[in-house]
Design an enzyme around this catalytic site. Structure first.
Site, PDB file in Angstrom:
ATOM      1  CG  PHE A 179     -13.178   1.455   7.849  1.00 46.35           C
ATOM      2  CD1 PHE A 179     -12.675   0.847   6.704  1.00 46.35           C
ATOM      3  CD2 PHE A 179     -13.936   0.689   8.728  1.00 46.35           C
ATOM      4  CE1 PHE A 179     -12.905  -0.495   6.441  1.00 46.35           C
ATOM      5  CE2 PHE A 179     -14.179  -0.656   8.473  1.00 46.35           C
ATOM      6  CZ  PHE A 179     -13.667  -1.262   7.314  1.00 46.35           C
TER       7      PHE A 179
ATOM      8  CB  THR B  60      -7.006  -6.377   9.852  1.00 48.75           C
ATOM      9  OG1 THR B  60      -7.407  -7.510   9.078  1.00 48.75           O
ATOM     10  CG2 THR B  60      -7.388  -5.101   9.143  1.00 48.75           C
TER      11      THR B  60
ATOM     12  CG  HIS C 268      -5.055  -6.258  -0.241  1.00 47.91           C
ATOM     13  ND1 HIS C 268      -6.267  -6.266   0.410  1.00 47.91           N
ATOM     14  CD2 HIS C 268      -5.175  -7.139  -1.280  1.00 47.91           C
ATOM     15  CE1 HIS C 268      -7.085  -7.111  -0.216  1.00 47.91           C
ATOM     16  NE2 HIS C 268      -6.447  -7.649  -1.240  1.00 47.91           N
TER      17      HIS C 268
ATOM     18  CE1 TYR D 190      -9.148  -3.026   0.915  1.00 48.76           C
ATOM     19  CE2 TYR D 190      -8.442  -0.961  -0.074  1.00 48.76           C
ATOM     20  CZ  TYR D 190      -8.145  -2.116   0.640  1.00 48.76           C
ATOM     21  OH  TYR D 190      -6.862  -2.357   1.065  1.00 48.76           O
TER      22      TYR D 190
ATOM     23  NE  ARG E 174      -2.010  -5.837   7.326  1.00 46.61           N
ATOM     24  CZ  ARG E 174      -3.154  -6.378   6.901  1.00 46.61           C
ATOM     25  NH1 ARG E 174      -3.711  -7.375   7.564  1.00 46.61           N
ATOM     26  NH2 ARG E 174      -3.727  -5.930   5.800  1.00 46.61           N
TER      27      ARG E 174
ATOM     28  CE  LYS F 210      -3.769  -2.395   2.441  1.00 44.92           C
ATOM     29  NZ  LYS F 210      -4.589  -2.410   3.683  1.00 44.92           N
TER      30      LYS F 210
ATOM     31  CG  ASN G  53      -3.323  -2.484   7.185  1.00 45.37           C
ATOM     32  OD1 ASN G  53      -3.201  -2.092   6.020  1.00 45.37           O
ATOM     33  ND2 ASN G  53      -4.366  -3.180   7.605  1.00 45.37           N
TER      34      ASN G  53
ATOM     35  NE  ARG H 165      -5.885 -12.347   5.199  1.00 49.70           N
ATOM     36  CZ  ARG H 165      -6.564 -11.191   5.268  1.00 49.70           C
ATOM     37  NH1 ARG H 165      -6.517 -10.325   4.250  1.00 49.70           N
ATOM     38  NH2 ARG H 165      -7.262 -10.883   6.314  1.00 49.70           N
TER      39      ARG H 165
ATOM     40  CD  GLU I 124      -8.629  -9.082  -3.473  1.00 45.51           C
ATOM     41  OE1 GLU I 124      -7.509  -9.607  -3.237  1.00 45.51           O
ATOM     42  OE2 GLU I 124      -9.444  -8.785  -2.573  1.00 45.51           O
TER      43      GLU I 124
HETATM   44  P1  DAT Z   1      -7.432  -7.018   5.556  1.00 46.90           P
HETATM   45  O1  DAT Z   1      -6.676  -5.890   4.911  1.00 46.90           O
HETATM   46  O2  DAT Z   1      -6.649  -7.649   6.686  1.00 46.90           O
HETATM   47  O3  DAT Z   1      -7.968  -8.034   4.589  1.00 46.90           O
HETATM   48  P2  DAT Z   1     -10.153  -6.033   5.768  1.00 46.90           P
HETATM   49  O4  DAT Z   1     -10.401  -6.624   4.426  1.00 46.90           O
HETATM   50  O5  DAT Z   1     -11.112  -6.368   6.862  1.00 46.90           O
HETATM   51  O6  DAT Z   1      -8.693  -6.363   6.295  1.00 46.90           O
HETATM   52  O7  DAT Z   1     -10.145  -4.442   5.664  1.00 46.90           O
HETATM   53  C1  DAT Z   1      -9.503  -3.809   4.564  1.00 46.90           C
HETATM   54  C2  DAT Z   1      -8.729  -2.625   5.074  1.00 46.90           C
HETATM   55  O8  DAT Z   1      -9.632  -1.658   5.625  1.00 46.90           O
HETATM   56  C3  DAT Z   1      -7.773  -2.939   6.220  1.00 46.90           C
HETATM   57  O9  DAT Z   1      -6.525  -3.400   5.745  1.00 46.90           O
HETATM   58  C4  DAT Z   1      -7.678  -1.645   6.932  1.00 46.90           C
HETATM   59  C5  DAT Z   1      -9.052  -1.037   6.756  1.00 46.90           C
HETATM   60  N1  DAT Z   1      -9.903  -1.310   7.908  1.00 46.90           N
HETATM   61  C6  DAT Z   1     -10.511  -2.481   8.230  1.00 46.90           C
HETATM   62  N2  DAT Z   1     -11.199  -2.394   9.366  1.00 46.90           N
HETATM   63  C7  DAT Z   1     -11.034  -1.108   9.790  1.00 46.90           C
HETATM   64  C8  DAT Z   1     -11.499  -0.359  10.916  1.00 46.90           C
HETATM   65  N3  DAT Z   1     -12.287  -0.907  11.837  1.00 46.90           N
HETATM   66  N4  DAT Z   1     -11.115   0.933  11.009  1.00 46.90           N
HETATM   67  C9  DAT Z   1     -10.310   1.511  10.089  1.00 46.90           C
HETATM   68  N5  DAT Z   1      -9.843   0.868   8.997  1.00 46.90           N
HETATM   69  C10 DAT Z   1     -10.202  -0.411   8.858  1.00 46.90           C
HETATM   70 MG    MG Z   2      -9.428  -7.915   3.167  1.00 49.86          MG
END
Ligand code: DAT
Ligand code: MG
Length: 150
Positions: free
Chosen positions: A57, A91, A115, A49, A102, A9, A112, A85, A126
């Site tokens: 968020f 996350t 991805h 996303y 992370r 990212k 973080n 992962r 994706e």
């Molecule tokens: P990951 O990136 O581990 O697959 P995710 O798909 O649940 O996690 O979420 C995508 C991204 O969105 C994540 O890397 C960071 C952001 N994100 C997720 N949950 C969040 C939250 N509660 N507050 C702020 N950002 C968040």
């Molecule tokens: Mg995800």
């Protein structure tokens, strides 16, 4: 063999952590199948996303992921999705275990670093979103005979 989509990212690129992230995946024995530096458009970000649309968020996630170039990659290997992962860690970096990307390199969920696809379905979606067929390279990785003993 399983493929996964991985993206460094904008914070990872800006903090010069691309080599660190790539090294961890290389060192694990995964095979790099595609890689490009790119600026994500607003519409690609929203499609990528899409599952988070409507969450509080969402807009800050879109602003962040479009805030600078990312490095999009395809990696291949046995159980590549789960393995990647695990290497990434949870996350939320404050919960991510030491030894993970992370856990070692990030402090906040909003930045973080990396991805990685979370299922075979999301990996396929994706990879298709970010790469054309001719950008994914088939080749023989000679060290693979030392990674897989069967
Ligand atoms: P990951 O990136 O581990 O697959 P995710 O798909 O649940 O996690 O979420 C995508 C991204 O969105 C994540 O890397 C960071 C952001 N994100 C997720 N949950 C969040 C939250 N509660 N507050 C702020 N950002 C968040
Ligand atoms: Mg995800």
């Amino acid at each position: 063999m399983e493929k996964t989509f991985v993206m460094i990212k904008p914070d990872g690129v800006q903090r010069n952590l691309a080599g660190n992230v790539i090294s961890r995946l290389e060192n694990k024995g995964l095979k790099l199948k595609g890689l490009k530096l790119m600026q994500i458009s607003e519409s690609l970000a929203k499609t990528h996303y899409g599952e988070h649309e409507g969450k509080p968020f969402f807009q800050s996630l879109i602003d962040y992921i479009t805030s600078g170039p990312v490095i999009a990659m395809v990696w291949e290997g046995e159980n590549a999705i789960e393995v990647t992962r695990n290497i990434m860690g949870e996350t939320d970096p404050k919960k991510a275990a030491p030894g993970t990307i992370r856990g070692d390199l990030a402090l906040t969920i909003g930045a973080n670093i990396v991805h990685g696809s979370d299922s075979p379905e999301s990996a396929e979606k994706e990879i298709g979103l970010f790469f054309s067929q001719d950008e994914i390279i088939d080749y023989n990785l000679t060290l693979e005979s030392w990674v897989y003993q069967d």
